[in-house]
Design a protein around this motif. Structure first.
Motif, PDB file in Angstrom:
ATOM      1  N   LEU B  89       0.928  -1.590  -0.202  1.00 40.45           N
ATOM      2  CA  LEU B  89      -0.018   0.175  -0.092  1.00 40.45           C
ATOM      3  C   LEU B  89       0.512   1.370   0.041  1.00 40.45           C
ATOM      4  N   GLY B  90       1.659   1.379   0.681  1.00 38.28           N
ATOM      5  CA  GLY B  90       2.559   2.438   0.794  1.00 38.28           C
ATOM      6  C   GLY B  90       3.425   3.223  -0.913  1.00 38.28           C
ATOM      7  N   ALA B  91       3.046   1.956  -1.724  1.00 37.17           N
ATOM      8  CA  ALA B  91       3.578   2.567  -3.078  1.00 37.17           C
ATOM      9  C   ALA B  91       2.474   3.058  -3.767  1.00 37.17           C
ATOM     10  N   THR B  92       1.502   2.608  -3.493  1.00 39.40           N
ATOM     11  CA  THR B  92       0.555   2.851  -4.097  1.00 39.40           C
ATOM     12  C   THR B  92      -0.193   5.047  -3.717  1.00 39.40           C
ATOM     13  N   PRO B  93      -0.756   5.279  -4.353  1.00 35.13           N
ATOM     14  CA  PRO B  93      -0.695   6.873  -3.324  1.00 35.13           C
ATOM     15  C   PRO B  93      -1.323   7.255  -2.576  1.00 35.13           C
ATOM     16  N   LEU B  94      -2.052   5.991  -1.964  1.00 35.17           N
ATOM     17  CA  LEU B  94      -3.025   6.173  -0.516  1.00 35.17           C
ATOM     18  C   LEU B  94      -2.057   6.086   0.521  1.00 35.17           C
ATOM     19  N   THR B  95      -1.671   7.730   0.516  1.00 38.81           N
ATOM     20  CA  THR B  95      -0.809   7.674   1.906  1.00 38.81           C
ATOM     21  C   THR B  95      -1.385   7.356   3.053  1.00 38.81           C
ATOM     22  N   ARG B  96      -0.457   7.686   4.014  1.00 37.52           N
ATOM     23  CA  ARG B  96      -0.376   6.367   5.105  1.00 37.52           C
ATOM     24  C   ARG B  96      -1.462   7.429   6.438  1.00 37.52           C
ATOM     25  N   SER B  97      -1.529   8.517   5.855  1.00 35.89           N
ATOM     26  CA  SER B  97      -2.125   9.217   6.886  1.00 35.89           C
ATOM     27  C   SER B  97      -3.838   8.272   6.185  1.00 35.89           C
ATOM     28  N   GLY B  98      -3.961   8.329   5.068  1.00 36.45           N
ATOM     29  CA  GLY B  98      -5.499   7.848   4.450  1.00 36.45           C
ATOM     30  C   GLY B  98      -5.577   6.585   5.390  1.00 36.45           C
ATOM     31  N   PHE B 150      -2.381   1.109  21.314  1.00 33.74           N
ATOM     32  CA  PHE B 150      -1.391   0.466  21.813  1.00 33.74           C
ATOM     33  C   PHE B 150      -1.251  -0.648  21.169  1.00 33.74           C
ATOM     34  N   GLY B 151      -2.326  -0.736  20.228  1.00 30.76           N
ATOM     35  CA  GLY B 151      -2.729  -1.780  19.123  1.00 30.76           C
ATOM     36  C   GLY B 151      -1.902  -1.935  17.856  1.00 30.76           C
ATOM     37  N   MET B 152      -2.050  -0.569  17.866  1.00 27.97           N
ATOM     38  CA  MET B 152      -0.845  -0.292  16.693  1.00 27.97           C
ATOM     39  C   MET B 152       0.498  -0.306  17.289  1.00 27.97           C
ATOM     40  N   LEU B 153       0.354  -0.082  18.070  1.00 23.55           N
ATOM     41  CA  LEU B 153       1.694   0.043  18.628  1.00 23.55           C
ATOM     42  C   LEU B 153       2.560  -1.424  19.244  1.00 23.55           C
ATOM     43  N   LEU B 154       1.469  -2.115  19.180  1.00 19.43           N
ATOM     44  CA  LEU B 154       2.014  -4.216  19.256  1.00 19.43           C
ATOM     45  C   LEU B 154       2.175  -4.378  17.774  1.00 19.43           C
ATOM     46  N   ALA B 155       0.808  -3.775  16.553  1.00 22.92           N
ATOM     47  CA  ALA B 155       1.054  -4.401  14.985  1.00 22.92           C
ATOM     48  C   ALA B 155       2.521  -4.106  14.745  1.00 22.92           C
ATOM     49  N   GLY B 156       2.881  -3.116  15.030  1.00 21.27           N
ATOM     50  CA  GLY B 156       3.574  -2.382  13.979  1.00 21.27           C
ATOM     51  C   GLY B 156       5.482  -2.887  15.081  1.00 21.27           C
ATOM     52  N   THR B 157       5.159  -3.614  16.236  1.00 17.97           N
ATOM     53  CA  THR B 157       6.842  -4.096  16.647  1.00 17.97           C
ATOM     54  C   THR B 157       6.935  -4.953  16.626  1.00 17.97           C
ATOM     55  N   THR B 236       1.520   7.947  20.166  1.00 16.39           N
ATOM     56  CA  THR B 236       2.896   8.774  20.191  1.00 16.39           C
ATOM     57  C   THR B 236       3.876   7.795  19.811  1.00 16.39           C
ATOM     58  N   LEU B 237       3.593   6.594  21.460  1.00 14.37           N
ATOM     59  CA  LEU B 237       5.045   5.982  20.769  1.00 14.37           C
ATOM     60  C   LEU B 237       4.709   4.505  19.604  1.00 14.37           C
ATOM     61  N   ALA B 238       3.370   4.200  19.744  1.00 14.34           N
ATOM     62  CA  ALA B 238       3.007   3.748  18.194  1.00 14.34           C
ATOM     63  C   ALA B 238       3.732   4.525  16.864  1.00 14.34           C
ATOM     64  N   ALA B 239       3.387   6.121  17.126  1.00 14.60           N
ATOM     65  CA  ALA B 239       4.358   6.634  16.360  1.00 14.60           C
ATOM     66  C   ALA B 239       5.587   6.587  15.888  1.00 14.60           C
TER      67      ALA B 239
END
Lengths: 315, 246
Positions: B89-98, B150-157, B236-239
Motif C-alpha cells: 500500500l505504501g507504493a500506491t497513492p494512498l498516503t499513510r494518513s489515508g 496500543f494496538g498499533m504499537l503491538l502490531a508495528g513492533t 505517540t509511542l506507536a508513531a
C-alpha cells in the motif's frame, strides 16, 4: 545520445549500507523510457535494495537517483501515481477475492483500468470466488502483476515476476509484459531465469557485490565473451569417438551430458561446422540448436559474477 | 488526498473485519456473552448499583472498545504487516494518513455496531438507561484513541504471532483487571492499585461515572486524567516505533 528527458531512470554513485554490510556500492546506470530492462545478479548482490530505493521505500546513503525525473525519496507522493510495483512476495490481503483486490487498488488512481477486464487479461477470471490465500503461487503473482498495472503506470518495477509460475503462466506473463512495452511502458525487472531475459529484454545490467559488473543488450554481453566452443543438441547417445574422428580431434574434446546436449571444445571454425554437419548428415541424425563461439547469457552471467567474486577475494 | 481511495480502503478494512470469525467472537460474542452471563449472577454488582446490569452495561461498553481498538485492530494490522500488505500500500497513492483514517473509520463503524447491540441487550435485561450520552461518547472516543494506539504499537513492533498472542492475552487480563465484569473493589489491594493505573480500568471507571446511577460516588476525575494521559502516550509511542515491514 540519450537526452535526460528520455530517461525513465537515472542512477549515479548510489550507495546503501545496512550496519556493516555494503548492500549497494557506487552503482550507476540509466534506463531509457520504453525499455524492458533486467537487473540481474546473484542473491545478495543488491538488486532488491536498488529497486526499493527506486520505488521510494528506502533512502540512499549517497548518490543521485531520478525516477521519471523525480527524487523517489522527497517527491514520493508525485511519483506513486505514475509507477506500478510488484513485490517479490506478498502484498495482497489474504482474505480478499481477486476482483476485490483490484477494485481496491483501482480506487487509488485517477484513471484506472477496468478491474474485471484486467483480471481476464492475466487469466484469473476463473478464480473469482477464491480468496487470495487459496490461490496458487503463480496465480498470486499474476494478481500482484495486475495490481501493479491497474493505475496505468508509465513505469513498472517487477521483482521476480515469474518466480514460482508454471511454464504456461510464465508465457502468459511474458506476453503481457511485451504488450505493455509495446504500449510505451518502461519495465524494470529482476529475475533468475536468464533464458527469458536473453530472448525478451532490451538491456541487462549485471550487479555483483553492489556494483555494476556489466551492462548492455543480451547480444552485446554474449558476444563480449567469446568462447572456443561449439554447443549443439542432437539425438542422445551419439558415438562420441566416431564424431571426434570425423572432426579430426582428440576424443576427450567432445562431451555429452547424456541428455542430447553436446559440447565440442574447439574454436567453431567454418571447417569444423562443416565436418559436424557432414557427420550428422551421414548418420541421418537430427540437429537441434547450434551455438558456435558465443555463450548463453547464463554462461556469461556465471563468468562475470565469478570474476567479481575472485577479484574481491584477491583484493 | 484521494477521498475515493480512503473510502475504498475503509470499506475493505471493515469487510475483512466482519469476515474474520475470530474477530467477531472477540468484538461481539464475548462482550455480549459477558453482559448476559454476569447479569444472571448474584453479587456481580458492587455497592451503590441498583442491579447487575446497571454495572455491566458501562463495563461491557469499555470491553467492546478494548476488543475493537486493541485486539481486532492489532491482529489485523500485524498480519497485514507480515503479508507485506502495508508495504505494498505504501507504493500506491494512498498516503499513510489515508490508511490511518481508513483504519479509524473501520474501528468506529465496528464500535457503533457493538454499542447498538450492547445497549439493546442491556435495555432488554432491564438496564436503567441513564444520563450523560454525549459525555459517554466522548469518553469512548478517548478510550478508542488510547487502545488503538496500543494496538498499533503491538502490531508495528512485534511479529504477527506475538501480536496475536499478546493482544488476546491482555484482553483476558484486562477484562478481569478492568472493572468491566468484576468490580475493582473486590480485587485484593495490590491488584486494585495496579488495575487503577491501567487504561482498561480508567475507561470503565469513567463510563461508570457517566452512565450509572451510583449512590454516594462522584465522577472519577483521576481516572479521566489517566485515560487522557494514555490517549496521548500510547499513540505517540506507536508513531515513534511503528515499522511498516516485519
Amino acid at each position: 545520445m540519450i537526452q535526460t528527458s528520455d530517461l525513465a531512470i537515472s542512477v549515479a554513485g548510489l550507495e546503501k549500507q545496512y550496519g556493516a554490510t555494503r548492500a549497494v556500492n557506487g552503482l550507476s546506470f540509466d534506463i531509457a523510457r520504453g525499455e524492458l530492462f533486467a537487473l540481474l545478479g546473484p542473491n545478495g548482490a543488491g538488486k532488491t535494495t536498488t529497486l526499493e530505493i527506486l520505488e521510494g521505500y528506502r533512502k540512499a546513503d549517497a548518490g543521485t537517483v531520478r525516477v521519471l525525473g523525480l527524487d523517489p525519496d522527497r517527491e514520493a507522493s508525485q511519483l506513486r501515481s505514475r509507477i506500478g510495483v510488484m513485490l517479490q512476495e506478498g502484498g495482497l490481503y489474504p482474505g480478499l477475492r481477486p476482483l476485490e483486490v483490484l477494485r481496491l487498488f483501482a480506487a487509488f488512481y485517477d484513471n484506472p483500468v477496468d478491474p474485471q477486464e484486467l483480471l481476464a487479461r492475466v487469466g484469473l477470471d476463473d478464480a473469482q470466488r477464491t480468496t487470495v490465500r487459496r490461490l496458487s503461487g503463480g496465480q498470486q503473482q499474476r494478481l500482484s502483476l495486475a495490481a501493479a498495472l491497474i493505475g496505468r503506470p508509465e513505469l513498472i518495477f517487477l521483482d521476480e515476476p515469474t518466480a514460482g509460475m508454471d511454464p504456461q503462466a510464465r508465457a502468459i506473463t511474458w506476453e503481457f509484459i511485451q504488450e505493455l512495452q509495446a504500449g510505451g511502458v518502461t519495465i524494470v525487472l529482476t529475475t533468475h531465469l536468464l533464458d527469458e531475459v536473453e530472448a525478451l529484454c532490451d538491456r541487462v545490467a549485471i550487479i555483483a557485490k553492489g556494483a555494476l559488473a556489466a551492462i548492455g543488450t543480451p547480444r552485446e554481453l554474449m558476444s563480449q565473451s567469446i568462447a572456443n566452443e561449439v554447443l549443439f543438441t542432437a539425438t542422445p547417445g551419439l558415438d562420441i569417438a566416431a564424431l571426434a574422428r570425423a572432426l579430426a580431434m582428440p576424443v576427450d574434446s567432445v562431451r555429452h551430458d547424456g541428455d542430447g546436449r553436446y559440447e565440442i571444445r574447439a574454436a567453431g571454425t567454418p571447417a569444423l561446422i562443416r565436418s559436424l554437419a557432414e557427420f550428422l548428415d551421414e548418420y541421418q541424425l537430427e540437429l537441434g540448436t547450434l551455438h558456435a563461439n558465443a555463450r548463453s547469457l547464463e554462461a556469461v552471467f556465471l563468468q562475470i559474477t565469478a570474476e567479481t567474486e575472485a577479484a574481491n577475494v584477491g583484493s | 488526498m484521494n477521498t475515493r481511495g480512503v473510502v475504498a480502503q475503509a470499506r475493505t478494512e471493515l469487510t475483512l473485519t466482519l469476515r474474520r470469525g475470530e474477530s467477531l467472537i472477540v468484538t461481539l460474542a464475548i462482550p455480549l456473552g459477558v453482559l448476559v452471563f454476569f447479569s444472571k449472577i448474584d453479587g456481580t454488582a458492587p455497592k451503590g448499583y441498583r442491579s447487575a446490569v446497571d454495572f455491566l452495561v458501562p463495563g461491557t461498553l469499555a470491553l467492546a472498545v478494548m476488543s475493537a481498538a486493541m485486539v481486532s485492530l492489532a491482529i489485523a494490522t500485524g498480519f497485514e504487516r507480515r503479508y507485506g500488505v502495508l508495504k505494498r500500500l505504501g507504493a500506491t497513492p494512498l498516503t499513510r494518513s489515508g490508511l490511518l483514517i481508513a483504519k479509524t473509520a473501520m474501528v468506529l463503524a465496528l464500535e457503533t455496531l457493538q454499542f447498538g447491540l450492547i445497549i439493546g441487550v442491556g435495555i432488554a435485561l432491564g438496564w436503567h438507561a441513564s444520563i450523560g450520552v454525549l459525555a459517554a461518547v466522548g469518553i469512548m472516543l478517548l478510550g478508542t484513541v488510547a487502545f488503538a494506539g496500543f494496538g498499533m504499537l503491538l502490531a508495528g513492533t512485534l511479529r504477527a504471532e506475538a501480536t496475536l498472542a499478546l493482544a488476546n492475552g491482555l484482553f483476558l487480563v484486562l477484562l478481569f483487571l478492568g472493572g468491566m465484569a468484576y468490580p475493582l473493589e473486590k480485587l485484593p489491594a495490590f491488584l486494585r492499585d495496579l488495575a487503577k493505573a491501567l487504561p482498561a480500568a480508567n475507561l470503565s471507571e469513567c463510563l461508570h461515572g457517566v452512565l450509572s446511577h451510583r449512590v454516594g460516588q462522584g465522577f472519577p476525575t483521576g481516572s479521566l486524567v489517566m485515560l487522557c494521559m494514555w490517549a496521548v502516550v500510547l499513540p505517540t509511542l506507536a508513531a515513534r516505533w511503528f515499522r511498516w515491514e516485519e
